[in-house]
Design a protein around this motif. Sequence first.
Motif, PDB file in Angstrom:
ATOM      1  N   VAL A 207      66.007   5.183  30.611  1.00 12.08           N
ATOM      2  CA  VAL A 207      65.374   4.284  29.648  1.00 12.08           C
ATOM      3  C   VAL A 207      63.978   4.771  29.276  1.00 12.08           C
ATOM      4  CG1 VAL A 207      64.750   1.900  29.139  1.00 12.08           C
ATOM      5  CG2 VAL A 207      66.712   2.380  30.590  1.00 12.08           C
ATOM      6  N   GLY A 208      63.194   5.195  30.270  1.00 11.19           N
ATOM      7  CA  GLY A 208      61.855   5.683  29.950  1.00 11.19           C
ATOM      8  C   GLY A 208      60.968   5.756  31.168  1.00 11.19           C
ATOM      9  N   GLU A 209      59.729   6.159  30.933  1.00  9.27           N
ATOM     10  CA  GLU A 209      58.787   6.312  32.049  1.00  9.27           C
ATOM     11  C   GLU A 209      57.377   6.002  31.573  1.00  9.27           C
ATOM     12  OE1 GLU A 209      58.207  11.103  31.857  1.00  9.27           O
ATOM     13  OE2 GLU A 209      60.056  10.323  32.701  1.00  9.27           O
ATOM     14  N   VAL A 210      56.561   5.573  32.526  1.00 14.89           N
ATOM     15  CA  VAL A 210      55.164   5.254  32.216  1.00 14.89           C
ATOM     16  C   VAL A 210      54.271   5.972  33.218  1.00 14.89           C
ATOM     17  CG1 VAL A 210      53.426   3.423  32.071  1.00 14.89           C
ATOM     18  CG2 VAL A 210      55.768   2.978  31.292  1.00 14.89           C
ATOM     19  N   PRO A 211      53.382   6.851  32.738  1.00 18.99           N
ATOM     20  CA  PRO A 211      52.434   7.500  33.646  1.00 18.99           C
ATOM     21  C   PRO A 211      51.098   6.755  33.656  1.00 18.99           C
ATOM     22  CG  PRO A 211      52.442   8.639  31.535  1.00 18.99           C
ATOM     23  CD  PRO A 211      53.305   7.401  31.377  1.00 18.99           C
ATOM     24  N   THR A 212      50.439   6.768  34.807  1.00 14.92           N
ATOM     25  CA  THR A 212      49.041   6.335  34.887  1.00 14.92           C
ATOM     26  C   THR A 212      48.305   7.533  35.500  1.00 14.92           C
ATOM     27  OG1 THR A 212      48.846   5.549  37.173  1.00 14.92           O
ATOM     28  CG2 THR A 212      49.926   4.051  35.613  1.00 14.92           C
ATOM     29  N   PRO A 213      46.985   7.473  35.643  1.00 14.21           N
ATOM     30  CA  PRO A 213      46.307   8.614  36.284  1.00 14.21           C
ATOM     31  C   PRO A 213      46.743   8.842  37.736  1.00 14.21           C
ATOM     32  CG  PRO A 213      44.740   7.268  35.074  1.00 14.21           C
ATOM     33  CD  PRO A 213      46.028   6.510  35.095  1.00 14.21           C
ATOM     34  N   PHE A 214      47.415   7.880  38.368  1.00  9.42           N
ATOM     35  CA  PHE A 214      47.767   8.018  39.782  1.00  9.42           C
ATOM     36  C   PHE A 214      49.257   7.896  40.076  1.00  9.42           C
ATOM     37  CE2 PHE A 214      43.474   6.365  39.422  1.00  9.42           C
ATOM     38  CZ  PHE A 214      42.756   7.196  40.283  1.00  9.42           C
ATOM     39  N   HIS A 215      49.998   7.278  39.162  1.00 12.69           N
ATOM     40  CA  HIS A 215      51.394   6.959  39.449  1.00 12.69           C
ATOM     41  C   HIS A 215      52.296   7.273  38.262  1.00 12.69           C
ATOM     42  CE1 HIS A 215      49.102   4.090  42.063  1.00 12.69           C
ATOM     43  NE2 HIS A 215      49.967   4.528  42.943  1.00 12.69           N
ATOM     44  N   MET A 216      53.593   7.248  38.551  1.00 10.52           N
ATOM     45  CA  MET A 216      54.594   7.351  37.483  1.00 10.52           C
ATOM     46  C   MET A 216      55.697   6.355  37.796  1.00 10.52           C
ATOM     47  SD  MET A 216      55.957   9.009  34.817  1.00 10.52           S
ATOM     48  CE  MET A 216      55.635  10.759  34.658  1.00 10.52           C
ATOM     49  N   LEU A 217      56.076   5.571  36.795  1.00 11.55           N
ATOM     50  CA  LEU A 217      57.206   4.654  36.944  1.00 11.55           C
ATOM     51  C   LEU A 217      58.311   5.113  36.005  1.00 11.55           C
ATOM     52  CD1 LEU A 217      58.383   1.904  37.997  1.00 11.55           C
ATOM     53  CD2 LEU A 217      57.382   0.868  35.947  1.00 11.55           C
ATOM     54  N   LYS A 218      59.529   5.297  36.538  1.00 10.66           N
ATOM     55  CA  LYS A 218      60.676   5.688  35.704  1.00 10.66           C
ATOM     56  C   LYS A 218      61.735   4.604  35.779  1.00 10.66           C
ATOM     57  CE  LYS A 218      60.702  10.700  35.699  1.00 10.66           C
ATOM     58  NZ  LYS A 218      61.603  11.842  35.699  1.00 10.66           N
ATOM     59  N   VAL A 219      62.359   4.307  34.666  1.00  9.02           N
ATOM     60  CA  VAL A 219      63.392   3.266  34.647  1.00  9.02           C
ATOM     61  C   VAL A 219      64.712   3.846  34.159  1.00  9.02           C
ATOM     62  CG1 VAL A 219      64.045   0.997  33.735  1.00  9.02           C
ATOM     63  CG2 VAL A 219      61.631   1.509  34.184  1.00  9.02           C
ATOM     64  N   LYS A 220      65.771   3.571  34.929  1.00  9.62           N
ATOM     65  CA  LYS A 220      67.124   4.008  34.540  1.00  9.62           C
ATOM     66  C   LYS A 220      68.067   2.824  34.671  1.00  9.62           C
ATOM     67  CE  LYS A 220      66.306   8.615  36.370  1.00  9.62           C
ATOM     68  NZ  LYS A 220      66.610   9.573  37.435  1.00  9.62           N
ATOM     69  N   VAL A 221      69.119   2.845  33.886  1.00 13.46           N
ATOM     70  CA  VAL A 221      70.146   1.807  33.964  1.00 13.46           C
ATOM     71  C   VAL A 221      71.504   2.486  34.102  1.00 13.46           C
ATOM     72  CG1 VAL A 221      71.341  -0.015  32.654  1.00 13.46           C
ATOM     73  CG2 VAL A 221      68.838   0.114  32.610  1.00 13.46           C
ATOM     74  N   THR A 222      72.323   1.991  35.018  1.00 15.80           N
ATOM     75  CA  THR A 222      73.704   2.452  35.114  1.00 15.80           C
ATOM     76  C   THR A 222      74.587   1.280  34.732  1.00 15.80           C
ATOM     77  OG1 THR A 222      73.121   3.927  36.932  1.00 15.80           O
ATOM     78  CG2 THR A 222      75.455   3.491  36.613  1.00 15.80           C
ATOM     79  N   THR A 223      75.449   1.491  33.759  1.00 15.55           N
ATOM     80  CA  THR A 223      76.325   0.411  33.312  1.00 15.55           C
ATOM     81  C   THR A 223      77.752   0.917  33.166  1.00 15.55           C
ATOM     82  OG1 THR A 223      76.552  -1.376  31.673  1.00 15.55           O
ATOM     83  CG2 THR A 223      75.920   0.800  30.824  1.00 15.55           C
TER      84      THR A 223
END
Length: 262
Positions: A207-223
């Motif tokens: 689905v997408g990802e969001v970076p910050t100066p310290f972290h990364m969040l990635k989102v995936k969906v399995t359907t």
Amino acid sequence: SNFQNAVVFPNKISTEQQSLILVKRLLAVAVSCITYLRGIFPESAYGTRYLDDLCVKILREDRNCPGSTQLVKWYANFNMCTVLNRLHVFILKIQVYTHPEDPQTITECYHFKFKYTHNGPLLDFSSKNKQNDSTITCADTKKASVLLIRKIYVLMQNLGPLPNDVCLTMKLFYYDEVTPPDYQPPGFKEGECEGMIFEGEPMHLNVGEVPTPFHMLKVKVTTEKQRMENADKSILKQGDANVPLQVLRLNKDDTGEQKQHM
């Protein structure tokens, strides 16, 4: 609750703590939007907030809906164990299943992967681009966050419906290498890694990802693949980062979960 103050963007992200708070708030927004758009909880279980000009539904404790209250509590437990800042890489999974006696056979799954970097900025760690020396600004993080929520809306509005009665379970996977072996996150019990069976043919969507100066969040969906039958095909492209969603071929990143603790 932790969910209700979910969408305030700081003016700057200059400390790890600010980054951590933001990533977890974003996670609360993503979980809320997904459960709302998939019809898992009733309208009364959500409040309304704004993320920039984007109206989002945020999950709240609702005494008429024990399920939503339970999920808010699970999130609070998860929040506690990450506040202690001991989990540097982890995956939070919310799995949807249809038979209460068989939680291992799932019909849909939402993956939230969180990576922490000691040495400042981390961009898309799956690509070989040379941008790793550039810094992530607060504006970049905000833009990526709004884009992520928009993508969640696009995907969820294109998916075929879930069965009427579903159950949820929340699982936390974390890397043993960076976590003390005796560490047990508060509110979670040791999981059995007896594998999971997917009902029907799974389709993995990045689905997408969001970076910050310290972290990364990635989102995936399995359907279930059939739920994508009537989806607008323009939202799916193979491997092109500029379009909303990518169909994933499972890579080492996803299969490495045997090394992780649950």
